[in-house]
Design a protein around this motif. Structure first.
Motif, PDB file in Angstrom:
ATOM      1  N   ARG A 186       0.833  -1.195   0.000  1.00 42.57           N
ATOM      2  CA  ARG A 186       0.000   0.000   0.000  1.00 42.57           C
ATOM      3  C   ARG A 186       0.868   1.246   0.000  1.00 42.57           C
ATOM      4  O   ARG A 186       2.081   1.159   0.206  1.00 42.57           O
ATOM      5  CB  ARG A 186      -0.951  -0.021   1.190  1.00 42.57           C
ATOM      6  CG  ARG A 186      -0.279  -0.362   2.478  1.00 42.57           C
ATOM      7  CD  ARG A 186      -1.273  -0.709   3.563  1.00 42.57           C
ATOM      8  NE  ARG A 186      -1.676  -2.108   3.520  1.00 42.57           N
ATOM      9  CZ  ARG A 186      -2.574  -2.647   4.337  1.00 42.57           C
ATOM     10  NH1 ARG A 186      -3.178  -1.923   5.231  1.00 42.57           N
ATOM     11  NH2 ARG A 186      -2.876  -3.919   4.260  1.00 42.57           N
ATOM     12  N   ALA A 187       0.260   2.375  -0.225  1.00 40.82           N
ATOM     13  CA  ALA A 187       1.012   3.631  -0.289  1.00 40.82           C
ATOM     14  C   ALA A 187       1.684   3.895   1.057  1.00 40.82           C
ATOM     15  O   ALA A 187       1.123   3.596   2.107  1.00 40.82           O
ATOM     16  CB  ALA A 187       0.063   4.772  -0.639  1.00 40.82           C
ATOM     17  N   PHE A 188       2.923   4.446   0.985  1.00 39.96           N
ATOM     18  CA  PHE A 188       3.678   4.714   2.208  1.00 39.96           C
ATOM     19  C   PHE A 188       3.454   6.152   2.647  1.00 39.96           C
ATOM     20  O   PHE A 188       3.636   7.089   1.869  1.00 39.96           O
ATOM     21  CB  PHE A 188       5.173   4.452   1.962  1.00 39.96           C
ATOM     22  CG  PHE A 188       6.001   4.526   3.206  1.00 39.96           C
ATOM     23  CD1 PHE A 188       5.989   3.496   4.121  1.00 39.96           C
ATOM     24  CD2 PHE A 188       6.793   5.632   3.470  1.00 39.96           C
ATOM     25  CE1 PHE A 188       6.744   3.560   5.282  1.00 39.96           C
ATOM     26  CE2 PHE A 188       7.559   5.705   4.621  1.00 39.96           C
ATOM     27  CZ  PHE A 188       7.528   4.662   5.530  1.00 39.96           C
ATOM     28  N   ASP A 189       3.065   6.318   3.903  1.00 38.84           N
ATOM     29  CA  ASP A 189       2.881   7.652   4.485  1.00 38.84           C
ATOM     30  C   ASP A 189       4.147   7.984   5.281  1.00 38.84           C
ATOM     31  O   ASP A 189       4.399   7.380   6.326  1.00 38.84           O
ATOM     32  CB  ASP A 189       1.637   7.617   5.393  1.00 38.84           C
ATOM     33  CG  ASP A 189       1.388   8.958   6.086  1.00 38.84           C
ATOM     34  OD1 ASP A 189       2.366   9.693   6.357  1.00 38.84           O
ATOM     35  OD2 ASP A 189       0.219   9.242   6.371  1.00 38.84           O
ATOM     36  N   HIS A 190       4.959   8.941   4.770  1.00 40.31           N
ATOM     37  CA  HIS A 190       6.266   9.208   5.396  1.00 40.31           C
ATOM     38  C   HIS A 190       6.137   9.760   6.813  1.00 40.31           C
ATOM     39  O   HIS A 190       6.937   9.425   7.680  1.00 40.31           O
ATOM     40  CB  HIS A 190       7.086  10.151   4.511  1.00 40.31           C
ATOM     41  CG  HIS A 190       7.680   9.449   3.338  1.00 40.31           C
ATOM     42  ND1 HIS A 190       8.851   8.745   3.384  1.00 40.31           N
ATOM     43  CD2 HIS A 190       7.214   9.315   2.076  1.00 40.31           C
ATOM     44  CE1 HIS A 190       9.102   8.202   2.208  1.00 40.31           C
ATOM     45  NE2 HIS A 190       8.118   8.533   1.382  1.00 40.31           N
ATOM     46  N   ASP A 191       5.141  10.603   7.057  1.00 39.34           N
ATOM     47  CA  ASP A 191       4.980  11.152   8.407  1.00 39.34           C
ATOM     48  C   ASP A 191       4.621  10.046   9.393  1.00 39.34           C
ATOM     49  O   ASP A 191       5.238   9.909  10.455  1.00 39.34           O
ATOM     50  CB  ASP A 191       3.903  12.244   8.420  1.00 39.34           C
ATOM     51  CG  ASP A 191       4.357  13.479   7.668  1.00 39.34           C
ATOM     52  OD1 ASP A 191       5.589  13.678   7.568  1.00 39.34           O
ATOM     53  OD2 ASP A 191       3.500  14.219   7.175  1.00 39.34           O
ATOM     54  N   ALA A 192       3.618   9.257   9.042  1.00 37.63           N
ATOM     55  CA  ALA A 192       3.204   8.161   9.929  1.00 37.63           C
ATOM     56  C   ALA A 192       4.327   7.132  10.043  1.00 37.63           C
ATOM     57  O   ALA A 192       4.562   6.564  11.123  1.00 37.63           O
ATOM     58  CB  ALA A 192       1.936   7.500   9.388  1.00 37.63           C
TER      59      ALA A 192
END
Ligand code: 5GP
Length: 138
Positions: free
Chosen positions: A120-126
């Motif tokens: 799935r798409a990677f959320d850099h902040d999370a």
């Protein structure tokens, strides 16, 4: 701590086709093999999952694994193999005593074992926050 069927095998109360043993590890053929030469590598310490394993038992497991893989590859002629390690019911673990599957793979031999996942798409902040959280716990 668990007293699973593997603890009984380790104590010799249930037979197995043993391939290796030392002070911290027992390895034997899986009774329902996915392929010829399917071996289970089991720490003698009765930990349910990898996260429960002590450092000395983990060191013993890590030391034994490459040796066992080399022997399985030589004995079976398999050029490829999977190491599979399930932790917890949601991950497909059925025997609640930590173990590593060594599964030789042969051309044209359909084991049904597929490594296929849906990234799935990677959320850099999370991701950064989660990485810090994990790191703090180590
Ligand atoms: P898990 O799903 O927990 O990762 O895999 C457990 C494995 O243990 C299965 O592949 C199953 O065939 C194997 N197994 C379960 N009971 C016995 C037993 O009594 N003897 C042996 N040799 N293997 C077992």
């Amino acid at each position: 701590m668990s007293d699973s069927i593997f603890s009984k095998i380790i104590r010799g109360e249930i037979p197995c086709h043993r391939v290796y043993q030392d002070e911290s590890v027992l390895a034997f053929l899986d009774i329902n093999p996915l392929s010829r030469g399917h071996v289970l590598v089991v720490p003698k310490e009765p930990a349910a999952t990898m996260a429960d394993l002590s450092d000395p038992a983990a060191a013993g497991l890590g030391k034994a694994l490459p040796r066992i893989c080399r022997a399985v590859v030589k004995a079976t002629g398999a050029a490829s193999y999977n190491l599979l390690q399930n932790n917890g019911a949601d991950a497909g673990q059925e025997v609640m005593h930590v173990h590593v599957h060594v599964i030789p793979r042969y051309p044209e031999d359909d084991t049904g074992l597929r490594v296929s996942w849906k990234p799935r798409a990677f959320d850099h902040d999370a991701g950064a926050e989660l990485a810090r959280k994990i790191a703090r716990l180590l």
